[in-house]
Write a protein that holds these residues in place. Sequence first.
Motif, PDB file in Angstrom:
ATOM      1  N   THR A   1       0.849  -1.184   0.000  1.00 17.08           N
ATOM      2  CA  THR A   1       0.000   0.000   0.000  1.00 17.08           C
ATOM      3  C   THR A   1       0.888   1.237   0.000  1.00 17.08           C
ATOM      4  OG1 THR A   1      -1.705  -1.162   1.273  1.00 17.08           O
ATOM      5  CG2 THR A   1      -1.839   1.231   1.207  1.00 17.08           C
TER       6      THR A   1
ATOM      7  N   THR B   1       0.781   5.514   0.112  1.00 12.33           N
ATOM      8  CA  THR B   1       0.009   6.732   0.362  1.00 12.33           C
ATOM      9  C   THR B   1       0.920   7.940   0.153  1.00 12.33           C
ATOM     10  OG1 THR B   1       0.531   6.649   2.738  1.00 12.33           O
ATOM     11  CG2 THR B   1      -1.524   5.602   2.012  1.00 12.33           C
TER      12      THR B   1
ATOM     13  N   GLU C   1      -5.358   8.828  -3.872  1.00 14.58           N
ATOM     14  CA  GLU C   1      -6.328   8.353  -2.886  1.00 14.58           C
ATOM     15  C   GLU C   1      -6.024   6.927  -2.432  1.00 14.58           C
ATOM     16  OE1 GLU C   1      -8.907  10.053  -1.469  1.00 14.58           O
ATOM     17  OE2 GLU C   1      -8.079  11.815  -2.485  1.00 14.58           O
ATOM     18  N   ASP C   2      -5.543   6.097  -3.356  1.00 15.88           N
ATOM     19  CA  ASP C   2      -5.273   4.705  -2.994  1.00 15.88           C
ATOM     20  C   ASP C   2      -4.328   4.094  -4.022  1.00 15.88           C
ATOM     21  OD1 ASP C   2      -5.340   2.289  -1.697  1.00 15.88           O
ATOM     22  OD2 ASP C   2      -7.371   1.754  -2.294  1.00 15.88           O
TER      23      ASP C   2
END
Length: 281
Positions: free
Chosen positions: A40, A42, A63-64
Motif C-alpha cells: 500500500t 500513500t 487516494e489509494d
Amino acid sequence: RWGKFFTENFIGRSGLADGCRILNKEVLRFRNSKTTHQLTVTAAEPLLIENKVLGYRLQYQLEDFNFNFQTRTLFYYGYPFFVDLGLVNKRKAAKWHKSREEVYYGSMMHFMRSAYNNGLGEEGFEMIRIKKIPNERKKLVQESMRSMSVNGHIVLINSTDRNILSEPDFINVTDNKIIPADSITYKIDSTSREMFFTDYVRVFYKPAKAPPDYTRDFPAENRLMISELTLINQHAIKIEKSGNYYMPTDLFTSGFWAWSEKVCSMLPFDYELPANPASQK
C-alpha cells in the motif's frame, strides 16, 4: 526499497515514462503487509509530476494504491489537476500536441468516447465476448500436490503434471462474433450512457501497433493492442462524453491497457484532438 516498483506501476514502463517524474517523492509512504501480501502506498501531500513528453505538469491527489502480490493485481486511483505547459511555451507546443495525439489513439479515453458516441467500429475498435472457464485438470494436480505434501514440502511430480501446472488457471472460451457498442452501452440521459456486460469483453484496436516497449515486457503479444475488460462487481459504469467513467473501481482491465494506462500517458478529460489530426499509425 519500493520506489522503483511504485514508479513503474504508477508512472509506467513505456518510453513515455522516461520523460515523466515525480518531483516530491519524499511525501510517499510505503507499507508492505506480509499478512495480506499487499503493498500500500500513500502520499502525505499531492504528488507533483512533470511530464516533459506530453507537456503537462500535474498535481495528483493519490487516494489509494494497492498491489496484491498473490493475485498480481494493481488498483490505484486519484484526482489529477493538469497545467498545460504548451500554453506558456509556444516553441515546444507543436511537439507536445503531436505526442498527445499519438497517445490518445487506442487509449481507454479514445475507447470510452467512441463507446459513448456508438462509433467503436468507425474508430478502429473491435469487441468480442469471452468466458473464462476454470482449468479443472490444473486444479486436480494442485489438489493432488497438496495431499502429497510432507511437512510442507511438495513431493516430486512427473513431467506431465509439471506441464499442466504451467497452464493458465482459466481457459478462454471465445465468441468470435464482433459485438457493436450499443449491445453493451445504453443511453440514460442527455449527457451520459451506461455500460454493462457479463463475463469479459476483449477489445482490439486495429489501426495501430503497440510500442516496442510493450513487446519487451510481453513478447508473446506480438505488438497487438488487445485488452480485456470485466465488471468485477457486476455493476454498470456510467460513461460521459469526455471519456470519463465511474465508478472506476468497478472496471478491471488486463492486457495492453493494464500496461499502458499509467500517469505518463494520462490526458486531461477536456483534451481535444486538433482540427486536422495527423494520420493514425
